[in-house]
Structure formats: structure tokens, C-alpha cells
Design a protein around this motif. Structure first.
Motif, PDB file in Angstrom:
ATOM      1  N   ILE A  13       0.837  -1.208   0.000  1.00  0.00           N
ATOM      2  CA  ILE A  13       0.000   0.000   0.000  1.00  0.00           C
ATOM      3  C   ILE A  13       0.866   1.249   0.000  1.00  0.00           C
ATOM      4  N   SER A  14       0.473   2.231  -0.795  1.00  0.00           N
ATOM      5  CA  SER A  14       1.181   3.518  -0.798  1.00  0.00           C
ATOM      6  C   SER A  14       0.154   4.628  -1.018  1.00  0.00           C
ATOM      7  N   PHE A  15       0.536   5.836  -0.588  1.00  0.00           N
ATOM      8  CA  PHE A  15      -0.348   6.995  -0.671  1.00  0.00           C
ATOM      9  C   PHE A  15       0.393   8.152  -1.333  1.00  0.00           C
ATOM     10  N   ASP A  16      -0.368   8.975  -2.073  1.00  0.00           N
ATOM     11  CA  ASP A  16       0.268  10.163  -2.647  1.00  0.00           C
ATOM     12  C   ASP A  16       0.581  11.192  -1.574  1.00  0.00           C
ATOM     13  N   LYS A  17      -0.177  11.150  -0.463  1.00  0.00           N
ATOM     14  CA  LYS A  17       0.075  12.012   0.687  1.00  0.00           C
ATOM     15  C   LYS A  17      -0.528  11.346   1.908  1.00  0.00           C
ATOM     16  N   THR A  18       0.016  11.628   3.075  1.00  0.00           N
ATOM     17  CA  THR A  18      -0.548  11.102   4.318  1.00  0.00           C
ATOM     18  C   THR A  18      -1.011  12.230   5.243  1.00  0.00           C
ATOM     19  N   HIS A  19      -0.850  13.486   4.796  1.00  0.00           N
ATOM     20  CA  HIS A  19      -1.257  14.624   5.612  1.00  0.00           C
ATOM     21  C   HIS A  19      -1.869  15.687   4.721  1.00  0.00           C
ATOM     22  N   TYR A  20      -2.941  16.331   5.242  1.00  0.00           N
ATOM     23  CA  TYR A  20      -3.602  17.393   4.501  1.00  0.00           C
ATOM     24  C   TYR A  20      -3.877  18.549   5.448  1.00  0.00           C
ATOM     25  N   ASP A  21      -3.548  19.759   5.008  1.00  0.00           N
ATOM     26  CA  ASP A  21      -3.747  20.970   5.810  1.00  0.00           C
ATOM     27  C   ASP A  21      -4.771  21.853   5.109  1.00  0.00           C
ATOM     28  N   PHE A  22      -5.938  22.053   5.772  1.00  0.00           N
ATOM     29  CA  PHE A  22      -6.993  22.884   5.190  1.00  0.00           C
ATOM     30  C   PHE A  22      -6.736  24.373   5.399  1.00  0.00           C
ATOM     31  N   GLY A  23      -5.787  24.715   6.259  1.00  0.00           N
ATOM     32  CA  GLY A  23      -5.538  26.121   6.560  1.00  0.00           C
ATOM     33  C   GLY A  23      -6.632  26.697   7.440  1.00  0.00           C
ATOM     34  N   VAL A  58      -4.783   6.203  -3.060  1.00  0.00           N
ATOM     35  CA  VAL A  58      -4.256   4.934  -2.564  1.00  0.00           C
ATOM     36  C   VAL A  58      -3.852   4.074  -3.756  1.00  0.00           C
ATOM     37  N   THR A  59      -2.621   3.571  -3.744  1.00  0.00           N
ATOM     38  CA  THR A  59      -2.113   2.758  -4.859  1.00  0.00           C
ATOM     39  C   THR A  59      -1.545   1.453  -4.320  1.00  0.00           C
ATOM     40  N   ASN A  60      -1.803   0.368  -5.083  1.00  0.00           N
ATOM     41  CA  ASN A  60      -1.204  -0.939  -4.765  1.00  0.00           C
ATOM     42  C   ASN A  60       0.029  -1.116  -5.639  1.00  0.00           C
ATOM     43  N   THR A  61       1.193  -0.960  -5.051  1.00  0.00           N
ATOM     44  CA  THR A  61       2.447  -1.112  -5.802  1.00  0.00           C
ATOM     45  C   THR A  61       3.036  -2.515  -5.656  1.00  0.00           C
ATOM     46  N   GLY A  62       2.267  -3.435  -5.081  1.00  0.00           N
ATOM     47  CA  GLY A  62       2.725  -4.820  -4.934  1.00  0.00           C
ATOM     48  C   GLY A  62       2.277  -5.673  -6.105  1.00  0.00           C
ATOM     49  N   ASN A  63       2.375  -6.998  -5.929  1.00  0.00           N
ATOM     50  CA  ASN A  63       2.015  -7.920  -7.010  1.00  0.00           C
ATOM     51  C   ASN A  63       0.914  -8.894  -6.595  1.00  0.00           C
ATOM     52  N   ALA A  64       0.123  -8.503  -5.571  1.00  0.00           N
ATOM     53  CA  ALA A  64      -1.046  -9.274  -5.163  1.00  0.00           C
ATOM     54  C   ALA A  64      -2.155  -8.296  -4.819  1.00  0.00           C
ATOM     55  N   GLY A  74     -13.173   4.575  -2.739  1.00  0.00           N
ATOM     56  CA  GLY A  74     -13.649   4.129  -4.041  1.00  0.00           C
ATOM     57  C   GLY A  74     -13.760   2.613  -4.154  1.00  0.00           C
ATOM     58  N   LYS A  75     -12.693   1.915  -3.785  1.00  0.00           N
ATOM     59  CA  LYS A  75     -12.676   0.448  -3.870  1.00  0.00           C
ATOM     60  C   LYS A  75     -11.977  -0.110  -2.645  1.00  0.00           C
ATOM     61  N   TRP A  76     -12.507  -1.215  -2.129  1.00  0.00           N
ATOM     62  CA  TRP A  76     -11.900  -1.870  -0.986  1.00  0.00           C
ATOM     63  C   TRP A  76     -10.846  -2.888  -1.417  1.00  0.00           C
ATOM     64  N   SER A  77     -10.935  -3.413  -2.658  1.00  0.00           N
ATOM     65  CA  SER A  77      -9.946  -4.352  -3.193  1.00  0.00           C
ATOM     66  C   SER A  77      -9.282  -3.705  -4.396  1.00  0.00           C
ATOM     67  N   ILE A  78      -7.973  -3.654  -4.373  1.00  0.00           N
ATOM     68  CA  ILE A  78      -7.222  -2.954  -5.425  1.00  0.00           C
ATOM     69  C   ILE A  78      -6.220  -3.917  -6.036  1.00  0.00           C
ATOM     70  N   ALA A  79      -6.317  -4.120  -7.348  1.00  0.00           N
ATOM     71  CA  ALA A  79      -5.405  -5.025  -8.054  1.00  0.00           C
ATOM     72  C   ALA A  79      -4.016  -4.402  -8.136  1.00  0.00           C
ATOM     73  N   PRO A  80      -2.987  -5.200  -8.359  1.00  0.00           N
ATOM     74  CA  PRO A  80      -1.625  -4.659  -8.500  1.00  0.00           C
ATOM     75  C   PRO A  80      -1.563  -3.572  -9.565  1.00  0.00           C
ATOM     76  N   GLY A  81      -0.948  -2.464  -9.227  1.00  0.00           N
ATOM     77  CA  GLY A  81      -0.790  -1.355 -10.165  1.00  0.00           C
ATOM     78  C   GLY A  81      -1.969  -0.409 -10.221  1.00  0.00           C
ATOM     79  N   GLU A  82      -3.086  -0.749  -9.568  1.00  0.00           N
ATOM     80  CA  GLU A  82      -4.267   0.112  -9.604  1.00  0.00           C
ATOM     81  C   GLU A  82      -4.307   1.080  -8.413  1.00  0.00           C
TER      82      GLU A  82
END
Length: 320
Positions: A21-31, A45-51, A70-78
Motif C-alpha cells: 500500500i502507498s499513498f500520494d500524501k498522508t497529511h492534509y492541511d486545510f488552513g 491509494v495505490t497498490n504497488t505490490g504484485n497481489a 472508491g474500492k476496498w480491493s485494489i489489483a496490483p498497479g491500480e
């Protein structure tokens, strides 16, 4: 030997196939935001693994944050989006919230996403309560409250209402986009028989979205007759009469008379009553009949002073 080798290869293959599992960001500041404005943040949220990555739980830290994924199950690369909506109603100042994402990534089974904001009201009071302690009966005491602009528009007060409190007066002046309100407490206008209280003033503004704020005002008059010591403490063996000196003094030097006494502990008496003077020496006597133990009582004295018809003194005793 061959069977062991095949088993080891299969195990290595299974271990190599895992979601990541990887994220484009883990923190957001609304100001800076106002309490009436809901805001939303998206975490990619991106699945960078192979399962297949399975997200099993998304847990916000409090009810003010709602999440949609959006989705609870994410295929590799999605990838998919996790959207968090933050409702700042009832909050103010710096706020930080978290969202825990639980998944089947063996190395990162839980990830904490955070969001923060500075919740500012359109009108921000410097205090929500004003305290007047030991206010002289014959004087006026003042305190001030600043109403600061949180949206860049000038703050303007229409009027201030404090029902049933003729001893309170309000004045205000503009300082830039803020308003400073002065609260004046006049002890001379306090009705006879009142020595403390809690009042609520309502401040009305021209802002249509935030047209009023409450201000709590707590007050207590300075005793006209002061007791020394303020609390009587007896500590001795039981079975004999105990006495302590109590000095009463009228703050403005007026002569007065103590007309009576009563105590929550039976048998306690006060000697020296009846004299008329600005300063009086009394004796408080505990009866010899008291048994061993700890006592926490209240001694009340009545006087003919119009500003102090009753005086309350704490009385404690440790007899052992």
C-alpha cells in the motif's frame, strides 16, 4: 530432498507475491476555515505490490470526520481515492484529526492519515467569561473583552443586553477591524442582600451569520466585614473546652454590631456579641462534650451592617 526444494521454492514465491500500500500524501492541511464550512481531502491509494490489496477498515478518530473509499480491493498497479470530509461545527482553534487505514499489506498493516485546520469564527472573543472577584461595594471595577475579526470584515456591535443586572454597564470602541468592549461593574448598584452571582450578557452584532454571542459574568463583592482568621482550625484532645480568638473588622471603619450566631455543629458558642465597634474581638468556643473525630462545619454570624448582614466562616476541628 526434491520435495523440500519444491516446498522452499513455493514458499519463496508466495512471499514474493504480496500487496504493497502507498499513498500520494498522508497529511492534509486545510488552513484557516470557518465553523460553518465543511471541507474535504482526497488521499490517492495505490497498490504497488504484485497481489490484490484488501482494505479491511477505515477508522476516523472522531465523528467530525467521515470517509468514503472508491474500492476496498485494489489489483496490483491500480489506485483508488479515499475521501475524508471534515465538519468543524463546534470546534475552534488548531484542530488535528487522524484516519487509520487497515489492510493486508504484511509490512504496513495500518497507516495513519492526518488532516489539520485552524477553525476561526467570523467573530472571535478574547474570553467567554469575565470575573469580578472581591469587588469593593463603593467602587466601580472594569474589565475588557476583544472581539476580533476572523473573516477580514469589521466587527460592529449593535447593543448589549444583561437582564436583571443594573450594576453592569457596557461601552465599546473600534480598534481597526476589531471591537473592544469594556464591562463596568458598579458595586453601589447591587441590590441589598446580594453578594455574589452569575449574569449572562448577550452581545448583538451586525454580522447576519453570527449576530450574537453570550458573555458570562461572575462576580463577588468584597466583604464589608472581614474576619481574621478566615478559617478557624481546632486541634487538640477531646474532653475539654477549646476556644479561639476571632477578630472582625469593618473595612470602611464604620461601627457595627454582631446580632447573632449559629453553627452547623451543635454546642458551639460565640462570646463577645453585642458590642458596637468597627473592630471587634470575639471568642469561638467548642464544647467539651465533643467526641474524638474530624469536623468540618460552618459558623454564620449576623450583623446590623447593611452591606454585610451575614458573615460565613469555615470551622474545622481534629480531636484525637
Amino acid at each position: 530432498m526434491l520435495r523440500r526444494l519444491l516446498f522452499a521454492c513455493a514458499a519463496a514465491t508466495l512471499m514474493a507475491q504480496a500487496p504493497v500500500i502507498s499513498f500520494d500524501k498522508t497529511h492534509y492541511d486545510f488552513g484557516r476555515i470557518t465553523p460553518d464550512r465543511k471541507v474535504a481531502a482526497k488521499y490517492r491509494v495505490t497498490n504497488t505490490g504484485n497481489a490484490v490489496l484488501s482494505i479491511t477498515q477505515v477508522r476516523p478518530s472522531c465523528g467530525c470526520t467521515a470517509t468514503v473509499i472508491g474500492k476496498w480491493s485494489i489489483a496490483p498497479g491500480e489506485s483508488t481515492d479515499l475521501e475524508a470530509t471534515f465538519d468543524p461545527r463546534g470546534l475552534k482553534g488548531g484542530v488535528r484529526k487522524s484516519i487509520e487505514v487497515v489492510c493486508n499489506d504484511p509490512k504496513t498493516p495500518a497507516t495513519s492519515l492526518t488532516l489539520e485546520a485552524e477553525v476561526v469564527q467570523e467573530i472571535m472573543p478574547s474570553v467567554e467569561s469575565v470575573y469580578f472577584h472581591h469587588v469593593p461595594k463603593a467602587a466601580t471595577t472594569r474589565s475588557s473583552v476583544r472581539y476580533a475579526s476572523g473573516n477580514g470584515e469589521p466587527v460592529q456591535i449593535v447593543d448589549v443586553k444583561a437582564p436583571g443586572a443594573p450594576f453592569l454597564a457596557f461601552a465599546f470602541r473600534q480598534e481597526g477591524k476589531d471591537v473592544v468592549m469594556e464591562v463596568a461593574f458598579d458595586g453601589r448598584k447591587v441590590p441589598a442582600g446580594r453578594f455574589r452571582g452569575v449574569e449572562q450578557a448577550t452581545v448583538h452584532f451586525t454580522n447576519p451569520r453570527m449576530n450574537q454571542l453570550a458573555l458570562n459574568i461572575q462576580w463577588e463583592l468584597k466583604p464589608a466585614v472581614q474576619a481574621t482568621p478566615a478559617e478557624l482550625v481546632f486541634q487538640d484532645a477531646p474532653g475539654r473546652e477549646l476556644r479561639q480568638k476571632l477578630v472582625l473588622k469593618q473595612g470602611e471603619g464604620r461601627a457595627f454590631r454582631v446580632t447573632g450566631s449559629r453553627c452547623s455543629l451543635a454546642g458551639v458558642r460565640v462570646e463577645g456579641l453585642g458590642q458596637k465597634a468597627a473592630s471587634q474581638d470575639l471568642s469561638v468556643v467548642l464544647p467539651a462534650a465533643l467526641k474524638a473525630g474530624r469536623y468540618s462545619e460552618v459558623l454564620s454570624l449576623t450583623t446590623d451592617d447593611p452591606d454585610q448582614p451575614e458573615l460565613t466562616i469555615r470551622l474545622a476541628a481534629i480531636l484525637k
